[in-house]
Design an enzyme around this catalytic site. Structure first.
Site, PDB file in Angstrom:
ATOM      1  CG  ASP A  22      -0.124  -1.326  10.067  1.00  0.00           C
ATOM      2  OD1 ASP A  22       0.160  -0.669   9.053  1.00  0.00           O
ATOM      3  OD2 ASP A  22      -0.244  -0.812  11.199  1.00  0.00           O
ATOM      4  CG  HIS A  39       0.642  -0.913  -0.467  1.00  0.00           C
ATOM      5  ND1 HIS A  39       0.399  -1.160   0.865  1.00  0.00           N
ATOM      6  CD2 HIS A  39       0.599   0.445  -0.612  1.00  0.00           C
ATOM      7  CE1 HIS A  39       0.206   0.003   1.495  1.00  0.00           C
ATOM      8  NE2 HIS A  39       0.332   0.972   0.623  1.00  0.00           N
ATOM      9  CG  LEU A 133     -10.125 -19.276   2.663  1.00  0.00           C
ATOM     10  CD1 LEU A 133     -10.157 -19.293   4.194  1.00  0.00           C
ATOM     11  CD2 LEU A 133      -8.714 -18.923   2.185  1.00  0.00           C
ATOM     12  CB  SER A 194      -7.136   0.677  12.636  1.00  0.00           C
ATOM     13  OG  SER A 194      -5.929   1.054  13.238  1.00  0.00           O
TER      14      SER A 194
HETATM   15  C1  FPP Z   1      -1.246  -1.005   5.791  1.00  0.00           C
HETATM   16  O1  FPP Z   1       0.136  -0.761   5.700  1.00  0.00           O
HETATM   17  C2  FPP Z   1      -1.688  -1.661   4.575  1.00  0.00           C
HETATM   18  C3  FPP Z   1      -2.628  -1.182   3.730  1.00  0.00           C
HETATM   19  C4  FPP Z   1      -3.338   0.079   3.943  1.00  0.00           C
HETATM   20  C5  FPP Z   1      -2.985  -1.907   2.497  1.00  0.00           C
HETATM   21  C6  FPP Z   1      -2.989  -3.419   2.588  1.00  0.00           C
HETATM   22  C7  FPP Z   1      -3.031  -3.976   1.232  1.00  0.00           C
HETATM   23  C8  FPP Z   1      -2.355  -5.073   0.806  1.00  0.00           C
HETATM   24  C9  FPP Z   1      -1.502  -5.915   1.638  1.00  0.00           C
HETATM   25  C10 FPP Z   1      -2.486  -5.484  -0.594  1.00  0.00           C
HETATM   26  C11 FPP Z   1      -3.502  -6.551  -0.779  1.00  0.00           C
HETATM   27  C12 FPP Z   1      -4.694  -5.889  -1.228  1.00  0.00           C
HETATM   28  C13 FPP Z   1      -5.764  -6.439  -1.840  1.00  0.00           C
HETATM   29  C14 FPP Z   1      -6.723  -5.518  -2.442  1.00  0.00           C
HETATM   30  C15 FPP Z   1      -6.074  -7.861  -1.967  1.00  0.00           C
HETATM   31  P1  FPP Z   1       0.664   0.728   5.744  1.00  0.00           P
HETATM   32  O2  FPP Z   1       0.765   1.212   4.347  1.00  0.00           O
HETATM   33  O3  FPP Z   1      -0.216   1.548   6.630  1.00  0.00           O
HETATM   34  O4  FPP Z   1       2.079   0.550   6.364  1.00  0.00           O
HETATM   35  P2  FPP Z   1       2.859   1.632   7.254  1.00  0.00           P
HETATM   36  O5  FPP Z   1       2.067   1.795   8.530  1.00  0.00           O
HETATM   37  O6  FPP Z   1       4.180   0.979   7.476  1.00  0.00           O
HETATM   38  O7  FPP Z   1       2.940   2.886   6.456  1.00  0.00           O
END
Ligand code: FPP
Length: 248
Positions: A22, A39, A133, A194
């Site tokens: 997150d 991301h 892994l 969540s």
């Molecule tokens: C939450 O942060 C993150 C996500 C919903 C996406 C996580 C995805 C990645 C790290 C990319 C890797 C992905 C793959 C498919 C291998 P947020 O966007 O909710 O952050 P915020 O709460 O600060 O808005």
């Protein structure tokens, strides 16, 4: 960065680490960048953590990459996350294979665009023989959806109600055959589950850090493992030390 913290002994390490990655959006916002840049940076960090798991000898890693609720985000962000999944498969599969990573998908695959479904299935197939892994990618995953899916399958199989045990339920989940997570890490400081592995997390230990996911590197991962190694896991019972003491 130097190897400042020593890694716990292998028997003290978790066999299964699950991560709620997150804070990508806030990481980007702080830098005046679009959310997708967060991301992308999160994806870079994922590469670091996968390498660390291979190096540290942690056999299972589960990542929460896209939840069943994430469809409600702006279309550009949803499409961007789909593209990231595709890119990761296209660009990283060779290295993942070389590292001995076996990929599994957790969630509803059939709701994803067909091109992505094919890529995911191919990545799962191509890495099936690997065992160093186990990387479980929760993409279009929701814990409630997983339990509903399991119940539906049990009913279709006409399972005898008397035969329903925790072990049987576990076998009907997307994570069938995968041990429950020992340690769940959530970055960016939020204190909630969540809809992530809600059945499997029954006795997991938690490590919550204010660090945003793109900045949660190998050193903080090591720190989370050290913290975990010091925990006394009681599974609803009393501490084994306390029990031994009371019978001395
Ligand atoms: C939450 O942060 C993150 C996500 C919903 C996406 C996580 C995805 C990645 C790290 C990319 C890797 C992905 C793959 C498919 C291998 P947020 O966007 O909710 O952050 P915020 O709460 O600060 O808005």
């Amino acid at each position: 960065m130097s190897d400042s913290t020593e890694l716990p002994a292998p028997e003290k390490l978790p066999a299964h680490v699950a991560i709620i990655m997150d804070g990508n959006g806030r990481w980007a916002l702080q830098r005046g960048l679009p959310r997708l840049a967060g991301h992308r940076a999160g994806t870079e960090n994922l590469r670091r953590i996968i390498r660390a798991c291979v190096e540290f000898g942690i056999p299972y890693l589960t990542i929460y990459a896209f939840s069943t609720e994430n469809w409600g985000r702006p279309r550009e962000e949803v499409n961007g996350l789909m593209r990231i999944l595709e890119d990761v498969i296209d660009r990283e599969l060779r290295e993942l294979n070389e590292q001995g990573v076996r990929i599994r998908h957790l969630g509803k695959l059939d709701q994803l665009p067909s091109r992505i479904q094919e890529k995911v299935l191919s990545a799962v197939e191509q890495t099936r023989q690997n065992s160093r892994l186990n990387l479980n990618v929760a993409f279009n995953y929701g814990g409630r959806d997983e339990i509903i899916h399991g119940i539906q399958q049990m009913l279709k199989d006409q399972v005898d109600p008397e035969q329903v045990t925790p072990e049987l339920v576990s076998r009907y989940l997307y994570t069938s055959g995968i041990p429950d997570p020992d340690l769940i890490i959530r970055t960016s400081g939020e204190l909630r589950i969540s809809n992530f592995l809600i059945w499997q997390a029954a006795y997991s230990e938690w490590y919550v850090t204010p660090t945003f996911w793109p900045d949660f590197g190998k050193e903080e991962f090591r720190k989370a493992l050290v913290t975990y190694a010091d925990r006394d896991r009681r599974y609803g019972k009393v501490s084994s030390k306390e029990y031994e003491g009371s019978h001395a």
